[in-house]
Motif scaffolding. Structure first.
Motif, short mmCIF file in Angstrom:
data_model
loop_
_atom_site.label_atom_id
_atom_site.label_comp_id
_atom_site.label_asym_id
_atom_site.label_seq_id
_atom_site.Cartn_x
_atom_site.Cartn_y
_atom_site.Cartn_z
N ARG A 24 42.01 -133.71 17.36
CA ARG A 24 41.86 -134.09 15.96
C ARG A 24 42.64 -133.09 15.11
O ARG A 24 42.50 -131.89 15.29
N MET A 25 43.45 -133.61 14.21
CA MET A 25 44.22 -132.77 13.29
C MET A 25 43.86 -133.22 11.88
O MET A 25 44.07 -134.39 11.53
N SER A 26 43.31 -132.31 11.10
CA SER A 26 42.86 -132.63 9.75
C SER A 26 43.43 -131.61 8.78
O SER A 26 43.55 -130.43 9.12
N GLY A 27 43.76 -132.06 7.57
CA GLY A 27 44.30 -131.10 6.63
C GLY A 27 44.48 -131.62 5.23
O GLY A 27 44.18 -132.78 4.92
N VAL A 28 45.00 -130.74 4.39
CA VAL A 28 45.24 -131.00 2.98
C VAL A 28 46.70 -130.64 2.70
O VAL A 28 47.16 -129.59 3.13
N VAL A 29 47.38 -131.51 1.98
CA VAL A 29 48.79 -131.30 1.63
C VAL A 29 48.92 -131.33 0.12
O VAL A 29 48.34 -132.20 -0.54
N ARG A 30 49.67 -130.39 -0.43
CA ARG A 30 50.00 -130.39 -1.86
C ARG A 30 51.35 -131.07 -2.02
O ARG A 30 52.37 -130.56 -1.53
N LEU A 31 51.37 -132.21 -2.67
CA LEU A 31 52.59 -133.00 -2.83
C LEU A 31 53.46 -132.47 -3.97
O LEU A 31 52.94 -131.94 -4.96
N THR A 32 54.76 -132.67 -3.84
CA THR A 32 55.66 -132.38 -4.95
C THR A 32 55.48 -133.49 -5.99
O THR A 32 54.95 -134.57 -5.68
N GLY B 116 56.62 -136.41 2.85
CA GLY B 116 57.71 -135.91 2.01
C GLY B 116 57.82 -134.40 2.08
O GLY B 116 57.33 -133.76 3.01
N ASP B 117 58.45 -133.84 1.07
CA ASP B 117 58.70 -132.41 1.02
C ASP B 117 57.56 -131.71 0.28
O ASP B 117 57.72 -131.25 -0.83
N PHE B 118 56.39 -131.65 0.91
CA PHE B 118 55.22 -131.08 0.26
C PHE B 118 55.39 -129.59 0.02
O PHE B 118 56.23 -128.94 0.63
N THR B 119 54.59 -129.06 -0.90
CA THR B 119 54.74 -127.65 -1.28
C THR B 119 53.86 -126.71 -0.47
O THR B 119 54.18 -125.52 -0.36
N ALA B 120 52.77 -127.19 0.09
CA ALA B 120 51.87 -126.34 0.89
C ALA B 120 50.94 -127.22 1.70
O ALA B 120 50.71 -128.39 1.36
N THR B 121 50.39 -126.65 2.75
CA THR B 121 49.39 -127.35 3.55
C THR B 121 48.41 -126.35 4.14
O THR B 121 48.75 -125.18 4.35
N VAL B 122 47.22 -126.81 4.37
CA VAL B 122 46.23 -126.07 5.15
C VAL B 122 45.59 -127.10 6.06
O VAL B 122 45.29 -128.21 5.63
N TRP B 123 45.46 -126.76 7.34
CA TRP B 123 44.98 -127.74 8.31
C TRP B 123 44.29 -127.04 9.46
O TRP B 123 44.33 -125.83 9.59
N GLN B 124 43.65 -127.85 10.28
CA GLN B 124 43.06 -127.32 11.50
C GLN B 124 43.10 -128.39 12.58
O GLN B 124 43.12 -129.58 12.29
N GLY B 125 43.16 -127.94 13.79
CA GLY B 125 43.12 -128.83 14.94
C GLY B 125 41.93 -128.50 15.79
O GLY B 125 41.49 -127.35 15.83
N GLU B 126 41.41 -129.52 16.45
CA GLU B 126 40.29 -129.28 17.36
C GLU B 126 40.37 -130.23 18.53
O GLU B 126 40.81 -131.37 18.39
N VAL B 127 39.98 -129.75 19.68
CA VAL B 127 39.92 -130.56 20.88
C VAL B 127 38.61 -131.33 20.84
O VAL B 127 37.55 -130.76 20.56
N THR C 156 48.80 -118.33 13.12
CA THR C 156 47.71 -118.53 14.06
C THR C 156 46.39 -118.65 13.32
O THR C 156 46.18 -118.07 12.28
N ALA C 157 45.53 -119.43 13.90
CA ALA C 157 44.20 -119.60 13.34
C ALA C 157 43.33 -118.44 13.82
O ALA C 157 43.49 -117.95 14.92
N SER C 158 42.43 -118.02 12.97
CA SER C 158 41.53 -116.93 13.36
C SER C 158 40.10 -117.31 13.01
O SER C 158 39.87 -118.12 12.12
N PRO C 159 39.13 -116.72 13.71
CA PRO C 159 37.74 -117.02 13.40
C PRO C 159 37.38 -116.68 11.96
O PRO C 159 36.55 -117.32 11.35
N ALA C 160 38.03 -115.67 11.38
CA ALA C 160 37.70 -115.24 10.02
C ALA C 160 37.99 -116.33 9.00
O ALA C 160 37.30 -116.43 7.99
N ASP C 161 39.00 -117.16 9.25
CA ASP C 161 39.32 -118.22 8.28
C ASP C 161 38.86 -119.59 8.77
O ASP C 161 39.34 -120.61 8.30
N GLY C 162 37.97 -119.62 9.73
CA GLY C 162 37.42 -120.88 10.22
C GLY C 162 38.42 -121.69 11.03
O GLY C 162 38.26 -122.89 11.18
N GLY C 163 39.45 -121.05 11.54
CA GLY C 163 40.45 -121.77 12.33
C GLY C 163 41.48 -122.48 11.49
O GLY C 163 42.23 -123.30 12.00
N LEU C 164 41.53 -122.20 10.18
CA LEU C 164 42.49 -122.86 9.30
C LEU C 164 43.89 -122.30 9.54
O LEU C 164 44.07 -121.11 9.77
#
Length: 168
Positions: free
Chosen positions: A85-93, A57-68, A34-42
């Protein structure tokens, strides 16, 4: 319209937006998802990203956020379509970075990715951003608006999409 009915409609609009991002299956959210205010909704849960962007693909990690987006973002008095809107960062293998490099023609990005402020710390400061119209078409099938930036050296992919669709 009564105040009670307006409140009910606002609640329905918020629930629809939440379902768009999390899906309506009965799967429980992973601990810490779950997203929390402490982490900016990440968020760091991978399932919503994998469901909408299997082309990553089979990425190793992601951090993202959604907003209405739009008039339903704070409160709603009229029911209607809600854009998300869904925005994020993915770490690729290593393998997926190589696959993307070899499968698509990438050009230097004319501008850096447009990310929400909370995600800016998740990308390398010295990134060499590249884009591919063919990759964007492969992911979106021209059904929704999105931008994808990749730095294949750092194996980082950034996405920013409005109303991304779940894939079967």
């Amino acid at each position: 319209m009564t105040r009670h009915r307006r409140g009910l409609l606002a609640g329905v609009a918020s629930a629809v937006a939440a379902l768009v991002l999390t899906g309506c299956g009965g799967q429980p959210r992973p601990v810490g998802a779950t997203a929390s205010p402490a982490d900016g909704g990440l968020r760091r849960d991978e399932a919503p990203v994998r469901a909408r962007f299997p082309e990553f693909g089979d990425f190793t990690a992601t951090v993202w956020q959604g907003e209405v987006l739009g008039p339903h973002s704070d409160r709603s008095t009229v029911p209607g379509p809600t854009d998300v809107r869904m925005s994020g960062v993915v770490r690729l293998t290593d393998a997926d970075a190589a696959r993307l490099r070899d499968t698509y023609a990438w050009q230097d990005a004319p501008t850096p990715p447009d990310l929400p402020t909370g995600l800016l710390t998740e990308v390398p400061a010295d990134a060499r951003w590249r884009t591919s119209a063919a990759f964007t078409r492969a992911v979106t099938a021209d059904h929704y608006t999105a931008a994808f930036h990749v730095d294949l050296g750092h194996k980082v992919l950034v996405f920013d999409a409005v109303n991304p669709e779940k894939k079967p």
